[in-house]
Write a protein that holds these residues in place. Sequence first.
Motif, PDB file in Angstrom:
ATOM      1  N   SER A   1      39.712  51.833  39.765  1.00 13.65           N
ATOM      2  CA  SER A   1      39.351  51.215  41.052  1.00 13.65           C
ATOM      3  C   SER A   1      38.402  50.033  40.895  1.00 13.65           C
ATOM      4  O   SER A   1      37.594  49.751  41.777  1.00 13.65           O
ATOM      5  N   VAL A   2      38.469  49.342  39.774  1.00 15.82           N
ATOM      6  CA  VAL A   2      37.652  48.156  39.547  1.00 15.82           C
ATOM      7  C   VAL A   2      38.470  46.923  39.913  1.00 15.82           C
ATOM      8  O   VAL A   2      39.622  46.780  39.498  1.00 15.82           O
ATOM      9  N   SER A   3      37.877  46.035  40.692  1.00 15.00           N
ATOM     10  CA  SER A   3      38.582  44.839  41.122  1.00 15.00           C
ATOM     11  C   SER A   3      38.814  43.904  39.940  1.00 15.00           C
ATOM     12  O   SER A   3      37.914  43.662  39.128  1.00 15.00           O
ATOM     13  N   VAL A   4      40.037  43.381  39.847  1.00 14.08           N
ATOM     14  CA  VAL A   4      40.397  42.493  38.747  1.00 14.08           C
ATOM     15  C   VAL A   4      40.690  41.075  39.229  1.00 14.08           C
ATOM     16  O   VAL A   4      40.933  40.189  38.406  1.00 14.08           O
ATOM     17  N   GLY A   5      40.670  40.851  40.531  1.00 21.03           N
ATOM     18  CA  GLY A   5      40.953  39.519  41.038  1.00 21.03           C
ATOM     19  C   GLY A   5      40.601  39.382  42.504  1.00 21.03           C
ATOM     20  O   GLY A   5      40.776  40.314  43.288  1.00 21.03           O
ATOM     21  N   THR A   6      40.076  38.207  42.854  1.00 22.33           N
ATOM     22  CA  THR A   6      39.741  37.875  44.241  1.00 22.33           C
ATOM     23  C   THR A   6      40.409  36.560  44.603  1.00 22.33           C
ATOM     24  O   THR A   6      40.318  35.586  43.847  1.00 22.33           O
ATOM     25  N   TYR A   7      41.058  36.524  45.780  1.00 17.91           N
ATOM     26  CA  TYR A   7      41.817  35.350  46.196  1.00 17.91           C
ATOM     27  C   TYR A   7      41.548  35.069  47.674  1.00 17.91           C
ATOM     28  O   TYR A   7      41.388  35.993  48.468  1.00 17.91           O
ATOM     29  N   VAL A   8      41.518  33.772  48.019  1.00 15.94           N
ATOM     30  CA  VAL A   8      41.320  33.352  49.404  1.00 15.94           C
ATOM     31  C   VAL A   8      42.512  32.490  49.805  1.00 15.94           C
ATOM     32  O   VAL A   8      42.888  31.553  49.078  1.00 15.94           O
TER      33      VAL A   8
ATOM     34  N   GLU B   1      39.679  35.600  38.565  1.00 15.21           N
ATOM     35  CA  GLU B   1      40.299  36.717  37.873  1.00 15.21           C
ATOM     36  C   GLU B   1      39.437  37.120  36.681  1.00 15.21           C
ATOM     37  O   GLU B   1      39.657  36.694  35.555  1.00 15.21           O
ATOM     38  N   VAL B   2      38.414  37.906  36.938  1.00 15.45           N
ATOM     39  CA  VAL B   2      37.533  38.460  35.913  1.00 15.45           C
ATOM     40  C   VAL B   2      37.287  39.920  36.261  1.00 15.45           C
ATOM     41  O   VAL B   2      37.418  40.317  37.430  1.00 15.45           O
ATOM     42  N   PRO B   3      36.941  40.744  35.279  1.00 19.42           N
ATOM     43  CA  PRO B   3      36.703  42.165  35.574  1.00 19.42           C
ATOM     44  C   PRO B   3      35.541  42.358  36.542  1.00 19.42           C
ATOM     45  O   PRO B   3      34.529  41.653  36.481  1.00 19.42           O
ATOM     46  N   ALA B   4      35.712  43.314  37.428  1.00 18.24           N
ATOM     47  CA  ALA B   4      34.658  43.746  38.359  1.00 18.24           C
ATOM     48  C   ALA B   4      34.190  42.608  39.264  1.00 18.24           C
ATOM     49  O   ALA B   4      32.996  42.412  39.465  1.00 18.24           O
ATOM     50  N   VAL B   5      35.139  41.857  39.825  1.00 17.51           N
ATOM     51  CA  VAL B   5      34.813  40.795  40.773  1.00 17.51           C
ATOM     52  C   VAL B   5      35.274  41.235  42.158  1.00 17.51           C
ATOM     53  O   VAL B   5      36.305  41.902  42.303  1.00 17.51           O
ATOM     54  N   TYR B   6      34.502  40.866  43.173  1.00 22.45           N
ATOM     55  CA  TYR B   6      34.857  41.283  44.541  1.00 22.45           C
ATOM     56  C   TYR B   6      34.355  40.240  45.518  1.00 22.45           C
ATOM     57  O   TYR B   6      33.188  39.809  45.456  1.00 22.45           O
ATOM     58  N   GLY B   7      35.235  39.807  46.431  1.00 19.98           N
ATOM     59  CA  GLY B   7      34.890  38.787  47.412  1.00 19.98           C
ATOM     60  C   GLY B   7      34.792  39.345  48.817  1.00 19.98           C
ATOM     61  O   GLY B   7      35.579  40.213  49.204  1.00 19.98           O
TER      62      GLY B   7
ATOM     63  N   ASP C   1      30.654  32.297  55.195  1.00 20.08           N
ATOM     64  CA  ASP C   1      30.606  31.957  53.778  1.00 20.08           C
ATOM     65  C   ASP C   1      31.432  32.946  52.965  1.00 20.08           C
ATOM     66  O   ASP C   1      31.623  34.102  53.361  1.00 20.08           O
ATOM     67  N   LEU C   2      31.892  32.492  51.817  1.00 15.81           N
ATOM     68  CA  LEU C   2      32.565  33.366  50.860  1.00 15.81           C
ATOM     69  C   LEU C   2      31.535  33.833  49.841  1.00 15.81           C
ATOM     70  O   LEU C   2      30.907  33.011  49.164  1.00 15.81           O
ATOM     71  N   VAL C   3      31.362  35.145  49.731  1.00 10.75           N
ATOM     72  CA  VAL C   3      30.392  35.719  48.797  1.00 10.75           C
ATOM     73  C   VAL C   3      31.162  36.488  47.729  1.00 10.75           C
ATOM     74  O   VAL C   3      31.876  37.439  48.041  1.00 10.75           O
ATOM     75  N   VAL C   4      31.014  36.075  46.479  1.00  9.27           N
ATOM     76  CA  VAL C   4      31.728  36.685  45.360  1.00  9.27           C
ATOM     77  C   VAL C   4      30.713  37.360  44.442  1.00  9.27           C
ATOM     78  O   VAL C   4      29.804  36.693  43.918  1.00  9.27           O
ATOM     79  N   THR C   5      30.876  38.657  44.255  1.00  7.25           N
ATOM     80  CA  THR C   5      29.977  39.440  43.409  1.00  7.25           C
ATOM     81  C   THR C   5      30.714  39.866  42.146  1.00  7.25           C
ATOM     82  O   THR C   5      31.816  40.420  42.216  1.00  7.25           O
ATOM     83  N   THR C   6      30.097  39.631  40.999  1.00  7.63           N
ATOM     84  CA  THR C   6      30.669  40.010  39.708  1.00  7.63           C
ATOM     85  C   THR C   6      29.674  40.893  38.964  1.00  7.63           C
ATOM     86  O   THR C   6      28.508  40.501  38.789  1.00  7.63           O
ATOM     87  N   GLN C   7      30.114  42.063  38.540  1.00  3.93           N
ATOM     88  CA  GLN C   7      29.258  42.945  37.766  1.00  3.93           C
ATOM     89  C   GLN C   7      29.142  42.425  36.335  1.00  3.93           C
ATOM     90  O   GLN C   7      30.113  41.930  35.754  1.00  3.93           O
TER      91      GLN C   7
END
Length: 218
Positions: free
Chosen positions: A106-113, A129-135, A141-147
């Motif tokens: 259940s880890v996000s692998v891609g965020t797209y707008v 498209e990086v591991p553990a990214v979530y938008g 605003d677009l907020v993108v969090t990457t672990q």
Amino acid sequence: MAGLVAFGLFGVGCSSGGTGTRDEGPAGSQPVAQITQQPSPSGTTPPVRRVDAVRLLKSDPKVGERVREGLKPCAGKAYPIDTSYGSMTGGRTADVVVNVMSCADSVSVGTYVYRADDDGSYKNVFAAEVPAVYGTIDRGDLVVTTQVYGSKDPLASPSGSEVVTYRWASDRFTEHDRVHNDFSRAVEGTDGDLPVQSEPVEPVEPEPSDEPARPGRD
């Protein structure tokens, strides 16, 4: 008396034309206006048009081959996709944020707008498209969090995170703010390091002795 009557009519005329909380819509004899998708004035939310996110991703050449090939239902017909709608680019209809996750962890692998064009189609205006990214969408605003993970970090315990805020300008998203968080390791394993509480022990009474008791000193 005539003055009071005139004042009363003036008050009724003002209240009937108001738009306060007591207004309950048009009268039954009047036709109800139909809502159409038109450009929204500044400060209002554009209409939401639901999309087929799976179809959108599979037909998008900007989506990586690995993500497209791994885009399969996890259980039954449910795809590991989160979809959000909101206003970020000032388009006629709401923008769409799609997060793709893996079924295994259940880890996000891609965020797209995606932004809606005038002809009704959608255009990819952002991809990560990086591991553990979530938008997410936050107040326009677009907020993108990457672990952030270290070499020995388990999947459930990253070392930190990068939170980047993007804003729409000149037909593209540009970075507006960046926050880096380092997570503390001080509390890890606390439960195992706590001393074990022992059971209460009742006091042991001394055994009676045959020797005569000796008087104590004051």
